[in-house]
Scaffold this active site. Structure first.
Site, mmCIF file in Angstrom:
data_model
loop_
_atom_site.group_PDB
_atom_site.id
_atom_site.type_symbol
_atom_site.label_atom_id
_atom_site.label_comp_id
_atom_site.label_asym_id
_atom_site.label_seq_id
_atom_site.Cartn_x
_atom_site.Cartn_y
_atom_site.Cartn_z
ATOM 1 N N VAL A 256 0.846 -1.199 0.000
ATOM 2 C CA VAL A 256 0.000 0.000 0.000
ATOM 3 C C VAL A 256 0.880 1.248 0.000
ATOM 4 O O VAL A 256 0.644 2.185 -0.756
ATOM 5 C CB VAL A 256 -0.988 0.001 1.185
ATOM 6 C CG1 VAL A 256 -1.666 1.359 1.352
ATOM 7 C CG2 VAL A 256 -2.035 -1.092 1.007
ATOM 8 N N ALA B 205 2.405 1.749 -3.416
ATOM 9 C CA ALA B 205 1.403 2.201 -4.386
ATOM 10 C C ALA B 205 0.944 3.631 -4.108
ATOM 11 O O ALA B 205 0.682 4.400 -5.029
ATOM 12 C CB ALA B 205 0.202 1.258 -4.378
ATOM 13 N N GLU B 206 0.856 3.987 -2.850
ATOM 14 C CA GLU B 206 0.319 5.293 -2.478
ATOM 15 C C GLU B 206 1.337 6.422 -2.622
ATOM 16 O O GLU B 206 1.048 7.444 -3.213
ATOM 17 C CB GLU B 206 -0.218 5.265 -1.036
ATOM 18 C CG GLU B 206 -1.487 4.466 -0.870
ATOM 19 C CD GLU B 206 -2.701 5.131 -1.475
ATOM 20 O OE1 GLU B 206 -2.668 6.342 -1.766
ATOM 21 O OE2 GLU B 206 -3.707 4.428 -1.678
ATOM 22 N N SER B 207 2.506 6.233 -2.033
ATOM 23 C CA SER B 207 3.471 7.342 -1.985
ATOM 24 C C SER B 207 4.841 6.996 -2.547
ATOM 25 O O SER B 207 5.702 7.873 -2.618
ATOM 26 C CB SER B 207 3.650 7.801 -0.535
ATOM 27 O OG SER B 207 4.336 6.793 0.210
ATOM 28 N N TYR C 263 -4.839 -0.444 -9.209
ATOM 29 C CA TYR C 263 -4.286 -0.280 -7.858
ATOM 30 C C TYR C 263 -4.443 -1.592 -7.073
ATOM 31 O O TYR C 263 -3.480 -2.082 -6.480
ATOM 32 C CB TYR C 263 -5.037 0.868 -7.177
ATOM 33 C CG TYR C 263 -4.771 1.089 -5.726
ATOM 34 C CD1 TYR C 263 -3.683 1.856 -5.303
ATOM 35 C CD2 TYR C 263 -5.624 0.596 -4.749
ATOM 36 C CE1 TYR C 263 -3.459 2.104 -3.959
ATOM 37 C CE2 TYR C 263 -5.407 0.831 -3.411
ATOM 38 C CZ TYR C 263 -4.320 1.587 -3.015
ATOM 39 O OH TYR C 263 -4.099 1.820 -1.675
#
Length: 185
Positions: free
Chosen positions: A63, A66-68, A171
């Site tokens: 996560v 993928a996010e930051s 995602y």
């Protein structure tokens, strides 16, 4: 003579294409390696908060990537902040349901604490379905619940693949590509 030139041109084109592909793969591998090194600095924080929220460490790492991409100062267009890209709404939701106090979303420890608590809340809300929980993390739980009501016959994976935003489906696939990610019961 013309055939020979054509063969030479084809061979050169193949070599250029192969060289370009090799350069692309090398650059991509370096980029991925840099991201993994970047989040390595947060391994202890990720492990601690994953454990306290009964989440697989691999899931939380995926996560964050993928996010930051492992950037603790990242800010999205929707004002999501930090490693796990926490929105103000998600932070308020976690604070309302726990005894935690408001902190700095750019602080990796606080960000991963809030992010893992929020992810656990979503997993519980969607009965352990990781596809639905991750889609809710990405596009909001209200939208996912609406999709679920509209298509009750579909599994979480089918629902997200067929009816969520393409970016959300991608995602979820990216995060769940690691076959070692399994929820503990």
């Amino acid at each position: 003579s013309t055939r020979l030139r054509l063969r030479v041109l084809v061979a050169v084109a193949i070599l250029i294409g192969a060289g370009g592909y090799c350069a692309y793969r090398f650059t991509r591998q370096r980029h991925e390696s840099t991201k993994f090194k970047r989040i390595g600095a947060y391994s202890e924080i990720i492990w601690r908060h994953s454990e306290s929220s009964a989440l697989p460490t691999e899931l939380v790492r995926a996560v964050i990537l993928a996010e930051s991409g492992g950037d603790p100062k990242a800010v999205s267009k929707k004002n999501a902040k930090g490693l796990m890209q926490i929105t103000p709404i998600a932070e308020r939701e976690v604070l309302k349901r726990t005894d935690l106090t408001k902190g700095d979303l750019f602080d990796p420890d606080y960000n991963v604490l809030i992010g893992t608590k929020y992810l656990r809340m979503l997993i519980d809300r969607f009965d352990g379905d990781l596809h639905l929980a991750l889609a809710a993390y990405n596009m909001g739980p209200t939208r996912v619940q609406r999709l679920r009501r509209e298509h009750p016959d579909l599994s979480g994976r089918e629902l997200i693949d067929k009816h969520a935003f393409r970016s959300t489906a991608r995602y979820c696939r990216t995060i769940l590509a690691d076959k070692s990610i399994h929820l503990r019961r």
